[in-house]
Write an enzyme that holds these catalytic residues in place. Structure first.
Site, short mmCIF file in Angstrom:
data_model
loop_
_atom_site.label_atom_id
_atom_site.label_comp_id
_atom_site.label_asym_id
_atom_site.label_seq_id
_atom_site.Cartn_x
_atom_site.Cartn_y
_atom_site.Cartn_z
N PHE A 1 0.85 -1.18 0.00
CA PHE A 1 0.00 0.00 0.00
C PHE A 1 0.89 1.24 0.00
O PHE A 1 1.82 1.33 0.82
CB PHE A 1 -0.81 0.03 1.31
N ALA A 2 0.62 2.19 -0.90
CA ALA A 2 1.39 3.44 -0.89
C ALA A 2 0.40 4.59 -1.03
O ALA A 2 0.14 5.10 -2.12
CB ALA A 2 2.40 3.45 -2.03
N ASP B 1 7.22 1.52 3.69
CA ASP B 1 8.28 2.40 4.22
C ASP B 1 9.47 1.57 4.70
O ASP B 1 9.95 1.68 5.83
CB ASP B 1 7.75 3.32 5.33
N HIS C 1 8.74 -9.70 15.39
CA HIS C 1 8.97 -8.26 15.54
C HIS C 1 10.38 -8.03 16.10
O HIS C 1 10.74 -8.61 17.12
CB HIS C 1 7.91 -7.71 16.49
N GLU D 1 -2.14 -5.23 13.14
CA GLU D 1 -1.08 -6.08 13.72
C GLU D 1 -1.59 -6.86 14.92
O GLU D 1 -1.20 -8.02 15.14
CB GLU D 1 0.12 -5.21 14.11
#
Ligand code: GAL
Length: 269
Positions: A38-39, A130, A150, A220
């Site tokens: 997604f951007a 990102d 993570h 998340e």
């Protein structure tokens, strides 16, 4: 320090040195792989470096389709791509809140993994934009259901995991449950597995919204909840998600996929 290479349910945890890429590449010589990203809004600025780095390090030599979702299709600059690589651009609404943009991905995934992707690809990898690929990320990450540890929690006690802890949320994970804290910036699997995962997460997000609550780390949290009760068949070590500002970097030999440093406030608003 010994780092685990197997989960308690005997799924491999992928670190450098645990696999032979030549064997795996041969097994996957006709595999079709999708990369979903997604951007939206200001995040468009991360897209070109993301795609250029993917061309350099992601599934090199394999069939790759990039599924790019953006509200700025006309502004997309296409990278130079290897033969057999396809760039699909799709329009998506730009939600006002970054939390909603982030969660919107689950809704889009439910549609694409059901309607389009089953005819186009075998495996789907979902990533944050990102980020940049910084070293080899190849077919060793493919599996039925794959999640990444993570990088801020790979040495943490379970009690420190930032799961959703409010029982009122559908993302709730009681203390004592859960295995790893996974980051939503990289996960994947067979298309039908990602369909099931995204359906479950999307359902939870919608139910929470009805009660006017939002899980602590948005999708998340829902992803983590799903993975407690649907164990991943492969787990990626923090080599596959790293941020150079984090401690314990000396334990991570290959930093394959790196967070891009940014001003969060500026880019989210
Ligand atoms: C932060 C990260 C967030 C979220 C959180 C979970 O380091 O920036 O996106 O993953 O950890 O505790």
């Amino acid at each position: 320090m010994a780092l685990n290479v197997l989960t308690p349910w005997l799924a491999p945890i992928i670190w450098d040195g645990t696999y032979d890429i030549d064997i795996l590449d041969n097994q996957h010589n006709s595999t079709r792989i999708g990369l979903f990203v997604f951007a939206v809004k200001k995040y468009i600025r991360f897209l070109l470096p993301f795609l250029e780095s993917a061309e350099r390090y992601f599934m090199v030599g394999h069939n790759v389709t990039y599924y790019v979702f953006t509200d700025k299709v006309n502004e997309v600059v296409k990278p130079k791509m290897a033969d057999g690589h396809i760039l699909q651009l799709h329009d998506v609404v730009a939600d006002q809140r970054w939390q909603d943009v982030s969660m919107r991905r689950m809704e889009i995934l439910t549609v694409f993994t059901k309607e389009h992707m089953p005819n186009e690809i075998d495996y789907l990898v979902c990533a944050d934009v990102d980020m940049v690929f910084n070293d080899h990320v190849g077919v060793e990450i493919l599996g039925d259901l794959v999640a990444t540890i993570h990088p801020a929690y790979f040495l943490s006690e379970k009690g420190a995991f930032t799961y959703e802890r409010r029982p009122i949320s559908t993302a709730y994970i009681p203390h004592g449950h859960g295995d790893f804290y996974y980051m939503a910036a990289l996960y994947g699997g067979k298309v039908d597995e990602i369909y099931k995962l995204s359906m479950a997460c999307q359902k939870g997000i919608v139910e929470d919204k009805k009660k006017n609550i939002e899980a602590v780390w948005q999708e998340e949290s829902h992803l983590n909840r799903y993975l407690v009760y649907n164990k991943p068949t492969k787990v990626l070590s923090p080599e596959y998600l790293w941020d150079t500002i984090l401690p314990n970097g000396e334990l991570i030999k290959k930093k394959r996929f790196l967070a891009v440093h940014k001003n969060h406030k500026e880019v989210r608003n």
